[in-house]
Design a protein around this motif. Structure first.
Motif, PDB file in Angstrom:
ATOM      1  N   LEU A   1       0.656  -1.194   0.018  1.00 44.50           N
ATOM      2  CA  LEU A   1      -0.030   0.130   0.085  1.00 44.50           C
ATOM      3  C   LEU A   1       0.790   1.211   0.211  1.00 44.50           C
ATOM      4  O   LEU A   1       0.609   2.259  -0.559  1.00 44.50           O
ATOM      5  CB  LEU A   1      -0.893   0.124   1.112  1.00 44.50           C
ATOM      6  CG  LEU A   1      -2.112  -1.158   1.267  1.00 44.50           C
ATOM      7  CD1 LEU A   1      -2.753  -1.043   2.461  1.00 44.50           C
ATOM      8  CD2 LEU A   1      -2.860  -1.187  -0.160  1.00 44.50           C
ATOM      9  N   LYS A   2       1.863   1.244   0.686  1.00 42.87           N
ATOM     10  CA  LYS A   2       2.992   2.519   0.818  1.00 42.87           C
ATOM     11  C   LYS A   2       3.476   2.534  -0.732  1.00 42.87           C
ATOM     12  O   LYS A   2       3.704   3.605  -1.139  1.00 42.87           O
ATOM     13  CB  LYS A   2       4.037   2.151   1.822  1.00 42.87           C
ATOM     14  CG  LYS A   2       5.191   3.237   1.599  1.00 42.87           C
ATOM     15  CD  LYS A   2       4.598   4.353   2.308  1.00 42.87           C
ATOM     16  CE  LYS A   2       5.707   5.449   2.591  1.00 42.87           C
ATOM     17  NZ  LYS A   2       4.939   6.723   3.183  1.00 42.87           N
ATOM     18  N   GLN A   3       3.682   1.385  -1.218  1.00 45.62           N
ATOM     19  CA  GLN A   3       4.488   1.416  -2.861  1.00 45.62           C
ATOM     20  C   GLN A   3       3.140   2.067  -3.919  1.00 45.62           C
ATOM     21  O   GLN A   3       3.585   2.798  -4.663  1.00 45.62           O
ATOM     22  CB  GLN A   3       4.921   0.028  -3.126  1.00 45.62           C
ATOM     23  CG  GLN A   3       5.924  -0.480  -2.470  1.00 45.62           C
ATOM     24  CD  GLN A   3       7.203   0.108  -3.043  1.00 45.62           C
ATOM     25  OE1 GLN A   3       7.663   0.959  -2.350  1.00 45.62           O
ATOM     26  NE2 GLN A   3       7.714  -0.368  -4.429  1.00 45.62           N
ATOM     27  N   ALA A   4       1.857   1.898  -3.318  1.00 48.51           N
ATOM     28  CA  ALA A   4       0.914   2.468  -4.132  1.00 48.51           C
ATOM     29  C   ALA A   4       0.590   3.965  -3.890  1.00 48.51           C
ATOM     30  O   ALA A   4      -0.427   4.650  -4.409  1.00 48.51           O
ATOM     31  CB  ALA A   4      -0.513   1.495  -4.185  1.00 48.51           C
ATOM     32  N   GLY A   5       1.294   4.519  -2.825  1.00 47.92           N
ATOM     33  CA  GLY A   5       0.910   5.814  -2.441  1.00 47.92           C
ATOM     34  C   GLY A   5      -0.132   5.971  -1.311  1.00 47.92           C
ATOM     35  O   GLY A   5      -0.476   7.377  -1.155  1.00 47.92           O
ATOM     36  N   PHE A   6      -0.634   5.164  -0.896  1.00 45.10           N
ATOM     37  CA  PHE A   6      -1.223   5.259   0.358  1.00 45.10           C
ATOM     38  C   PHE A   6      -0.999   5.597   1.699  1.00 45.10           C
ATOM     39  O   PHE A   6      -0.026   5.310   1.899  1.00 45.10           O
ATOM     40  CB  PHE A   6      -2.353   3.888   0.714  1.00 45.10           C
ATOM     41  CG  PHE A   6      -3.127   3.528  -0.601  1.00 45.10           C
ATOM     42  CD1 PHE A   6      -4.405   4.317  -0.893  1.00 45.10           C
ATOM     43  CD2 PHE A   6      -3.083   2.495  -1.337  1.00 45.10           C
ATOM     44  CE1 PHE A   6      -5.102   3.815  -2.090  1.00 45.10           C
ATOM     45  CE2 PHE A   6      -3.513   1.953  -2.351  1.00 45.10           C
ATOM     46  CZ  PHE A   6      -4.776   2.816  -2.849  1.00 45.10           C
ATOM     47  N   GLU A   7      -1.767   6.583   2.266  1.00 48.35           N
ATOM     48  CA  GLU A   7      -1.299   6.985   3.839  1.00 48.35           C
ATOM     49  C   GLU A   7      -1.557   5.744   4.488  1.00 48.35           C
ATOM     50  O   GLU A   7      -3.007   5.618   4.739  1.00 48.35           O
ATOM     51  CB  GLU A   7      -2.159   8.161   4.090  1.00 48.35           C
ATOM     52  CG  GLU A   7      -1.510   8.967   5.509  1.00 48.35           C
ATOM     53  CD  GLU A   7      -2.455  10.010   5.703  1.00 48.35           C
ATOM     54  OE1 GLU A   7      -2.406  10.408   7.127  1.00 48.35           O
ATOM     55  OE2 GLU A   7      -2.933  10.650   4.860  1.00 48.35           O
ATOM     56  N   ILE A   8      -0.731   5.103   5.409  1.00 45.79           N
ATOM     57  CA  ILE A   8      -0.989   4.155   6.106  1.00 45.79           C
ATOM     58  C   ILE A   8      -0.222   4.218   7.552  1.00 45.79           C
ATOM     59  O   ILE A   8       0.597   4.919   7.679  1.00 45.79           O
ATOM     60  CB  ILE A   8      -0.484   2.621   5.558  1.00 45.79           C
ATOM     61  CG1 ILE A   8       0.951   2.798   5.153  1.00 45.79           C
ATOM     62  CG2 ILE A   8      -1.137   2.462   4.302  1.00 45.79           C
ATOM     63  CD1 ILE A   8       1.704   1.356   4.818  1.00 45.79           C
ATOM     64  N   GLU A   9      -0.972   3.578   8.606  1.00 51.88           N
ATOM     65  CA  GLU A   9      -0.447   3.488  10.105  1.00 51.88           C
ATOM     66  C   GLU A   9      -0.711   2.328  10.325  1.00 51.88           C
ATOM     67  O   GLU A   9      -1.433   1.240  10.182  1.00 51.88           O
ATOM     68  CB  GLU A   9      -1.101   4.508  10.821  1.00 51.88           C
ATOM     69  CG  GLU A   9      -0.705   5.973  10.610  1.00 51.88           C
ATOM     70  CD  GLU A   9      -1.236   7.143  11.483  1.00 51.88           C
ATOM     71  OE1 GLU A   9      -1.204   6.504  12.598  1.00 51.88           O
ATOM     72  OE2 GLU A   9      -1.698   8.035  11.097  1.00 51.88           O
ATOM     73  N   ILE A  10       0.454   1.533  11.275  1.00 45.66           N
ATOM     74  CA  ILE A  10       0.305   0.186  11.704  1.00 45.66           C
ATOM     75  C   ILE A  10      -0.018   0.255  13.402  1.00 45.66           C
ATOM     76  O   ILE A  10       0.784   1.071  13.895  1.00 45.66           O
ATOM     77  CB  ILE A  10       1.768  -0.431  11.260  1.00 45.66           C
ATOM     78  CG1 ILE A  10       1.838  -0.782   9.947  1.00 45.66           C
ATOM     79  CG2 ILE A  10       1.763  -1.929  11.951  1.00 45.66           C
ATOM     80  CD1 ILE A  10       3.077  -1.364   9.598  1.00 45.66           C
ATOM     81  N   PHE A  11      -0.649  -0.539  13.698  1.00 46.30           N
ATOM     82  CA  PHE A  11      -1.096  -0.575  15.218  1.00 46.30           C
ATOM     83  C   PHE A  11      -0.613  -2.379  15.581  1.00 46.30           C
ATOM     84  O   PHE A  11      -1.264  -3.091  15.127  1.00 46.30           O
ATOM     85  CB  PHE A  11      -2.376  -0.308  15.426  1.00 46.30           C
ATOM     86  CG  PHE A  11      -3.036   0.942  15.207  1.00 46.30           C
ATOM     87  CD1 PHE A  11      -2.770   2.013  15.920  1.00 46.30           C
ATOM     88  CD2 PHE A  11      -3.290   1.180  13.954  1.00 46.30           C
ATOM     89  CE1 PHE A  11      -3.198   3.231  15.914  1.00 46.30           C
ATOM     90  CE2 PHE A  11      -3.631   2.537  13.433  1.00 46.30           C
ATOM     91  CZ  PHE A  11      -3.422   3.529  14.646  1.00 46.30           C
ATOM     92  N   GLU A  12       0.422  -2.365  16.594  1.00 44.59           N
ATOM     93  CA  GLU A  12       0.780  -3.436  16.960  1.00 44.59           C
ATOM     94  C   GLU A  12       0.795  -3.651  18.292  1.00 44.59           C
ATOM     95  O   GLU A  12       1.267  -2.621  19.313  1.00 44.59           O
ATOM     96  CB  GLU A  12       2.271  -3.963  16.479  1.00 44.59           C
ATOM     97  CG  GLU A  12       2.996  -5.014  17.125  1.00 44.59           C
ATOM     98  CD  GLU A  12       2.340  -6.404  16.960  1.00 44.59           C
ATOM     99  OE1 GLU A  12       2.589  -7.065  17.882  1.00 44.59           O
ATOM    100  OE2 GLU A  12       2.041  -6.485  15.955  1.00 44.59           O
ATOM    101  N   GLN A  13       0.280  -4.815  19.103  1.00 40.39           N
ATOM    102  CA  GLN A  13       0.022  -4.654  20.518  1.00 40.39           C
ATOM    103  C   GLN A  13       1.362  -5.342  21.100  1.00 40.39           C
ATOM    104  O   GLN A  13       1.494  -5.117  22.339  1.00 40.39           O
ATOM    105  CB  GLN A  13      -0.887  -5.859  20.699  1.00 40.39           C
ATOM    106  CG  GLN A  13      -0.696  -7.309  20.397  1.00 40.39           C
ATOM    107  CD  GLN A  13      -1.697  -8.133  21.230  1.00 40.39           C
ATOM    108  OE1 GLN A  13      -2.637  -7.731  21.871  1.00 40.39           O
ATOM    109  NE2 GLN A  13      -1.411  -9.519  21.171  1.00 40.39           N
ATOM    110  N   GLY A  14       2.313  -5.702  20.479  1.00 36.74           N
ATOM    111  CA  GLY A  14       3.698  -6.069  21.034  1.00 36.74           C
ATOM    112  C   GLY A  14       4.514  -4.923  21.167  1.00 36.74           C
ATOM    113  O   GLY A  14       4.163  -3.878  20.704  1.00 36.74           O
ATOM    114  N   ASN A  15       5.507  -4.927  21.680  1.00 38.66           N
ATOM    115  CA  ASN A  15       6.563  -4.263  21.941  1.00 38.66           C
ATOM    116  C   ASN A  15       7.474  -3.800  20.949  1.00 38.66           C
ATOM    117  O   ASN A  15       8.510  -2.899  21.019  1.00 38.66           O
ATOM    118  CB  ASN A  15       7.447  -4.212  23.390  1.00 38.66           C
ATOM    119  CG  ASN A  15       8.078  -5.627  23.141  1.00 38.66           C
ATOM    120  OD1 ASN A  15       8.341  -6.138  22.365  1.00 38.66           O
ATOM    121  ND2 ASN A  15       8.788  -5.725  24.530  1.00 38.66           N
ATOM    122  N   LYS A  16       7.493  -4.675  19.676  1.00 33.97           N
ATOM    123  CA  LYS A  16       8.109  -4.528  18.859  1.00 33.97           C
ATOM    124  C   LYS A  16       7.574  -5.268  17.583  1.00 33.97           C
ATOM    125  O   LYS A  16       6.619  -5.813  17.365  1.00 33.97           O
ATOM    126  CB  LYS A  16       9.772  -5.152  18.954  1.00 33.97           C
ATOM    127  CG  LYS A  16       9.731  -6.684  19.351  1.00 33.97           C
ATOM    128  CD  LYS A  16      10.892  -7.059  19.451  1.00 33.97           C
ATOM    129  CE  LYS A  16      10.840  -8.581  20.024  1.00 33.97           C
ATOM    130  NZ  LYS A  16      12.214  -9.212  20.355  1.00 33.97           N
TER     131      LYS A  16
END
Length: 612
Positions: free
Chosen positions: A291-306
């Motif tokens: 999605l980043k390669q396609a130019g979209f604005e994205i954010e990731i949410f991860e419950q772990g510490n890394k």
């Protein structure tokens, strides 16, 4: 074995002597259709005259102010595509060329290479085609030839191809190349379903008008085109041929296609503004990458510490396609997934630890089965596929050498998201309700096992089974030629051997000594080793998530005016093999582009299939 490979098979090619104008030439000939692909004396000139000039492409390429779409029946040698792509580059248009081509009997890459040498048309375009040429297996294969040129190879019989290609009714074609063998010799390539498809995806307005060109002037072809709304003209044929046909679309009222589960992938709403991805394992990282390669604005949410804190962090992940005698739907999916991964790997070889694997006989694959698989696939999968005798095998056992890709899970995933800004990756963030993400118009659930899904508070989400696996690391006794598959796996990571992994329906992430003992005992028995458990042994535990039928849940799940929810999880043991393809499916669906798999496969991936 009913309709294995859905009728797709390698073209049987012969080189025939052709006498013309007192001269002798050699042309590629199809004994199946009793016809030549083209005459090597004037094949280039004929292709340019019939298809490029017949569709007035020189002028239209220069004037195109939108992406230009060409559809071809009969890829053959690819000559039409090579000449068209070259003309597109010469036009220096800022738009994108999409070239679709259907072929039931693809020519092998080795034969293509000989043809291009014979025609003296080896260039950067043909090199890209040969380098990325897909296996001769049913499927849809997008190939990025250049930044502004995509070739979509569709390996199916014509009637099936028209049913399986996943495009919506708004998809329009600018020019058609009707280039199958003559109607009298290959009537299947001129089936009535073709005319309906052409009219359904034709356009006639102030900025675009669908055209076509074909070498034939057969009256039945002309009449069918006229019936489906095309204005047809006869032109002087090339060389000794008296006539050919060109046409432009006028108008035709047609019924639209009936909706199926695959229709969800073709009906995405407005283009996404902000996308939230829940989970930063293989599924989340590959989705973020595409999605980043396609130019979209994205954010990731991860419950772990890394990033990559689950099963995706294993020091050795291996992708390989699934073999089956009848090349069933799951095999089709894994070969498509592996092909997509292979394209990526060719661009980033520094990430790849191995390109092949040695498959020994096992409980799953007997020696009899391996031999049948080799005979079944050997003429279709040319690269990295071979039989390995006892003398050439490190462990003195017969084996099937298969195409495979090995990576370090953590390194691979970190590479995929390195272009994301740090403030777009939210660690130690557990999403308990989609209401927490109300500022995002798109949410993609890329979680692992079921406990995370349950925490989202969506009771109807498809559930998955947790598959606990434990790898055992021990000092390498010698360097491996390839990763080894038996009833377990043996990988090499630097100076370490990795053995396993175990399978257990469990969410227990603790290390179990008995699992290390089991991994070592299995390798000792199967490979004739004498590995011992000692204090230097390292253990790696991961919990994978598997669907009830092995197919991931990937696609549109819920859509309303405020937010669209997508799912992308449940890979089981095929995460590396499938994750890039699944991410591409979501990306193309969001962009209202052609999907990279067939409708049949999409229906098997649909998150709504459990409701059907």
């Amino acid at each position: 074995m009913h309709n294995a490979f859905q009728g797709v098979a390698a073209a049987q090619l012969e080189w025939r002597e052709i006498n013309q104008d007192g001269k002798t030439y050699f042309a590629p000939y199809s004994p199946q259709f009793d016809d030549i692909y083209f005459n090597t004396h004037n094949g280039i000139a004929e292709s340019q005259y019939v298809f490029l000039e017949g569709n007035q492409l020189t002028k239209r390429f220069q004037q195109a102010d939108n992406d230009f779409v060409i559809f071809e029946t009969g890829f053959g040698s690819g000559l039409n595509f090579l000449l068209t792509a070259k003309l597109w580059q010469q036009a220096k248009n800022k738009q994108h060329l999409h070239f679709y081509s259907i072929e039931q009997f693809p020519i092998t890459s080795n034969d293509l290479e000989r043809i291009y040498h014979q025609l003296n048309i080896r260039n950067s375009i043909s090199e890209q085609l040969l380098d990325q040429y897909p296996p001769i297996l049913p499927g849809i294969y997008p190939i990025q030839i250049a930044p502004d040129i995509t070739l979509h190879l569709i390996f199916f019989p014509l009637t099936q191809a028209l049913k399986e290609i996943a495009i919506n009714d708004e998809f329009k074609v600018d020019a058609w190349f009707l280039d199958g063998f003559a109607p009298s010799k290959n009537p299947e390539m001129w089936h009535k379903g073709l005319w309906h498809f052409m009219a359904l995806h034709a356009v006639n307005n102030e900025s675009r008008q669908t055209s076509l060109a074909t070498f034939t002037a057969a009256s039945e072809i002309r009449k069918m085109l006229q019936h489906y709304g095309f204005k047809v003209q006869k032109h002087k044929g090339f060389g000794h041929k008296r006539e050919m046909l060109v046409a432009q679309f006028d108008q035709k009222q047609l019924s639209t296609t009936k909706p199926t589960l695959a229709s969800d992938y073709l009906s995405a709403s407005n283009k996404p503004q902000r996308i939230a991805i829940i989970g930063a394992g293989l599924a989340g990282c590959t989705t973020a990458y595409c999605l980043k390669q396609a130019g979209f604005e994205i954010e990731i949410f991860e419950q772990g510490n890394k990033v990559v804190s689950g099963a995706s962090k294993m020091p050795a992940l291996l992708a390989m396609p699934n073999l089956s005698i009848d090349h069933n739907a799951f095999s089709q999916l894994t070969f498509s997934g592996f092909y997509r991964l292979y394209q990526f790997a060719k661009q980033h070889p520094e990430l790849i630890a191995a390109w092949q694997t040695s498959q020994l006989s096992s409980e799953k694959y007997s020696s009899y089965q391996l031999d049948k698989y080799f005979k079944q696939y050997k003429d279709r999968v040319i690269k990295n596929f071979d039989w390995q005798s006892e003398d050439n095998n490190q462990f003195q056992q017969e084996a099937l050498l298969l195409p495979a890709i090995q990576v370090d899970g953590k390194t691979y995933c970190e590479f995929l998201i390195k272009q994301l800004e740090p403030n777009k990756i939210h660690l130690n963030t557990q999403i308990k309700s989609l209401a927490e993400l109300k500022s995002f118009d798109q949410v993609i659930v890329c979680t692992g096992h079921g406990t995370i899904l349950n925490n989202l508070g969506i009771k109807t989400l498809p559930t998955v089974m947790p598959l606990r696996g434990q790898l055992t690391g021990i000092k390498a006794e010698t360097n491996l030629q390839y990763p080894i598959n038996y009833d377990g796996h043996l990988f090499q990571k630097e100076q370490q051997w990795l053995l396993g992994a175990t399978f257990e329906n469990s969410l227990d992430s603790s290390v179990k000594k008995e699992d290390d003992q089991s991994n070592l005992a299995q390798a000792n028995h199967r490979l004739g080793l004498d590995l011992q458990l000692n204090k230097n042994v390292k253990s790696y535990v991961g919990i994978r998530a598997s669907s009830y039928d092995r197919f991931p849940f990937c696609g549109l799940y819920r859509q309303n005016q405020k937010q669209t929810v997508w799912l992308n999880y449940g890979y089981g043991t095929r995460g590396l093999c499938l994750s890039l393809l699944m991410a591409d499916i979501i990306k193309t669906s969001m962009n209202n582009e052609t999907l990279p798999v067939s409708k049949n496969i999409l229906q098997r991936l649909s998150p709504k299939r459990i409701q059907s």
